[in-house]
Design a protein around this motif. Structure first.
Motif, PDB file in Angstrom:
ATOM      1  N   VAL A   1      42.362  13.840  38.205  1.00 27.85           N
ATOM      2  CA  VAL A   1      43.225  14.809  37.519  1.00 27.85           C
ATOM      3  C   VAL A   1      42.696  15.235  36.151  1.00 27.85           C
ATOM      4  N   VAL A   2      41.473  14.808  35.784  1.00 24.66           N
ATOM      5  CA  VAL A   2      40.881  15.259  34.514  1.00 24.66           C
ATOM      6  C   VAL A   2      39.439  15.667  34.793  1.00 24.66           C
ATOM      7  N   ARG A   3      39.313  16.655  35.673  1.00 23.59           N
ATOM      8  CA  ARG A   3      37.987  17.055  36.147  1.00 23.59           C
ATOM      9  C   ARG A   3      37.459  18.296  35.468  1.00 23.59           C
ATOM     10  N   ASN A   4      38.339  19.198  35.060  1.00 19.20           N
ATOM     11  CA  ASN A   4      37.899  20.531  34.665  1.00 19.20           C
ATOM     12  C   ASN A   4      38.891  21.155  33.693  1.00 19.20           C
ATOM     13  N   GLU A   5      38.611  22.385  33.320  1.00 18.65           N
ATOM     14  CA  GLU A   5      39.447  23.077  32.341  1.00 18.65           C
ATOM     15  C   GLU A   5      40.864  23.306  32.859  1.00 18.65           C
ATOM     16  N   ALA A   6      41.001  23.565  34.157  1.00 17.03           N
ATOM     17  CA  ALA A   6      42.338  23.766  34.723  1.00 17.03           C
ATOM     18  C   ALA A   6      43.172  22.500  34.583  1.00 17.03           C
ATOM     19  N   ASP A   7      42.552  21.345  34.810  1.00 18.27           N
ATOM     20  CA  ASP A   7      43.266  20.077  34.637  1.00 18.27           C
ATOM     21  C   ASP A   7      43.685  19.884  33.183  1.00 18.27           C
ATOM     22  N   LEU A   8      42.787  20.210  32.258  1.00 16.95           N
ATOM     23  CA  LEU A   8      43.105  20.059  30.838  1.00 16.95           C
ATOM     24  C   LEU A   8      44.267  20.966  30.444  1.00 16.95           C
ATOM     25  N   LYS A   9      44.262  22.180  30.963  1.00 14.77           N
ATOM     26  CA  LYS A   9      45.336  23.127  30.655  1.00 14.77           C
ATOM     27  C   LYS A   9      46.690  22.567  31.085  1.00 14.77           C
ATOM     28  N   LEU A  10      46.762  22.046  32.299  1.00 11.65           N
ATOM     29  CA  LEU A  10      48.013  21.469  32.793  1.00 11.65           C
ATOM     30  C   LEU A  10      48.454  20.291  31.929  1.00 11.65           C
ATOM     31  N   LEU A  11      47.512  19.471  31.543  1.00 15.65           N
ATOM     32  CA  LEU A  11      47.829  18.266  30.774  1.00 15.65           C
ATOM     33  C   LEU A  11      48.314  18.602  29.370  1.00 15.65           C
TER      34      LEU A  11
END
Length: 386
Positions: free
Chosen positions: A247-257
């Motif tokens: 769940v912390v792989r890419n920019e999309a994951d960071l955005k959600l977090l």
């Protein structure tokens, strides 16, 4: 940047004196001897601080304050472990340490298939080979229902790879993949890892992410109030291994977090190696979009030899645009009026140290070389930007 280096504690074969002679002022370390989930007491933190201060440096960054597996699964004693985590944050803050790194990777901290890939000059590096991993997963570990995760072509390619390995090479591959956490010299056994994997059978990316967000909603406000920054380390590698969620792989994951827990204490350990192992990640754009959430820097480089293979490369030469990244980080720090802690992450094992007891990727000479190169790059860019 505040230049630091990682130290694994009193049992580390590399001494604090060795590290101080590299020219760093800060140490990145953890209380590895404390069981995961237990409270870090003020007394225990201060004892380690005093050891570091006596060596002429300061304990700058916690890496890591580990998250108990029950928290990741949201079962068992996870509420107790979250409360313990809050107490540890308070104790760390009381001791004056302001950055805490952690990760939310299930079971395994990071994975490589080769710990001593030989470069043309004879130095050795960490490497991940997807085909080798597939062989490990399918034919060595043999986790339940593993065949469902692979195509017939992938199975045949993996089998062909394994047929070329000696028994010793198979044993080494098994050992490499299941190496214990940093600071540990203990490997998982087959039985242990299969038992741990069984606990994640019904946990997918969405469930793990929800558990991470709940954890952060509890601990990040405590950190924010105390002036402490939490820096999550990206998944390494940035894709699923052993069928585990990521769940912390890419920019999309960071955005959600970051949108889910929108306070500054909920931040990022910006690791150019972990994020850079996925060619679709734009490392410069991550700085542009989430620079205010970057609290700690792991600077290293990787070379992607093919779609299936990536390896640690020299810090300044690889597939990540490290010069452009450094320039953006300098601008970011000037904008924020801060000197971010940075450590050279991983390094080659050079022949002068080969055969000595060292944790893979953490030889002294290899990291010193990376540190010197990064320091020179930063100084050169600062001079150019005046």
């Amino acid at each position: 940047m505040q230049q630091t280096m990682r130290w694994f504690g009193p049992n580390d074969a590399i001494s604090l004196q060795d590290i101080r002679q590299c020219g760093v002022s800060g140490i990145v370390t953890a209380l590895h001897e404390i069981p995961v989930g237990d409270v870090w007491t003020v007394e225990a933190i201060q004892v380690r601080q005093e050891i570091i201060r006596n060596a002429g440096m300061e304990w700058t960054v916690i890496e890591s304050l580990p998250v108990h597996e029950d928290i990741k699964k949201a079962n068992g004693d996870y509420l107790l472990f979250i409360e313990n985590y809050k107490i540890s944050i308070k104790n760390i803050a009381q001791c004056g340490i302001k950055v805490i790194t952690y990760n939310f990777m299930p079971i395994l901290d990071w994975v490589r298939t080769h710990h001593a890939f030989e470069n043309p000059d004879g130095s050795k590096a960490l490497l991940y080979n997807q085909v080798a991993f597939n062989y490990f997963d399918l034919f060595l570990l043999q986790r339940p229902n593993v065949a469902n995760d692979y195509t017939e072509e992938e199975k045949q390619i993996a089998l062909a790879y394994g047929n070329l390995l000696s028994e010793d090479e198979k044993a080494l591959l098994f050992k490499n993949v299941l190496l214990g956490l940093p600071g540990s010299k203990i490997n998982f056994t087959k039985e242990q890892i299969l038992s741990l994997l069984e606990n994640y059978t019904h946990i997918d990316d969405n469930t793990l992410r929800a558990n991470l967000i709940y954890f952060l909603s509890e601990v990040a406000p405590v950190a924010e109030e105390l002036g402490v920054k939490l820096a999550i380390h990206p998944d390494d590698p940035p894709f699923s291994v052993l069928g585990l969620p990521r769940v912390v792989r890419n920019e999309a994951d960071l955005k959600l977090l970051f949108e889910a827990v929108p306070i500054n204490a909920n931040g990022l350990c910006y690791c150019t190696g972990s994020l850079g192992a996925d060619p679709t990640n734009d490392l410069e754009r991550v700085i542009d979009n989430y620079g205010d959430r970057i609290h700690f820097l792991h600077l290293r480089n990787v070379t992607r030899d093919s779609k299936a293979i990536f390896r640690e490369s020299e810090h300044l030469y690889g597939d990540n645009p490290i010069a452009s990244i450094m320039e953006k980080l300098i601008v970011l720090m000037q904008k924020r009026n801060i000197s971010l802690p940075m450590r050279p992450d991983h390094g080659f094992l050079h022949s002068i140290e080969d055969g000595k007891e060292q944790y893979p990727g953490y030889s002294l000479v290899g990291r010193l070389k990376g540190l010197a190169e990064l320091r020179g790059l930063e100084m050169g860019l600062l001079h150019k930007m005046k």
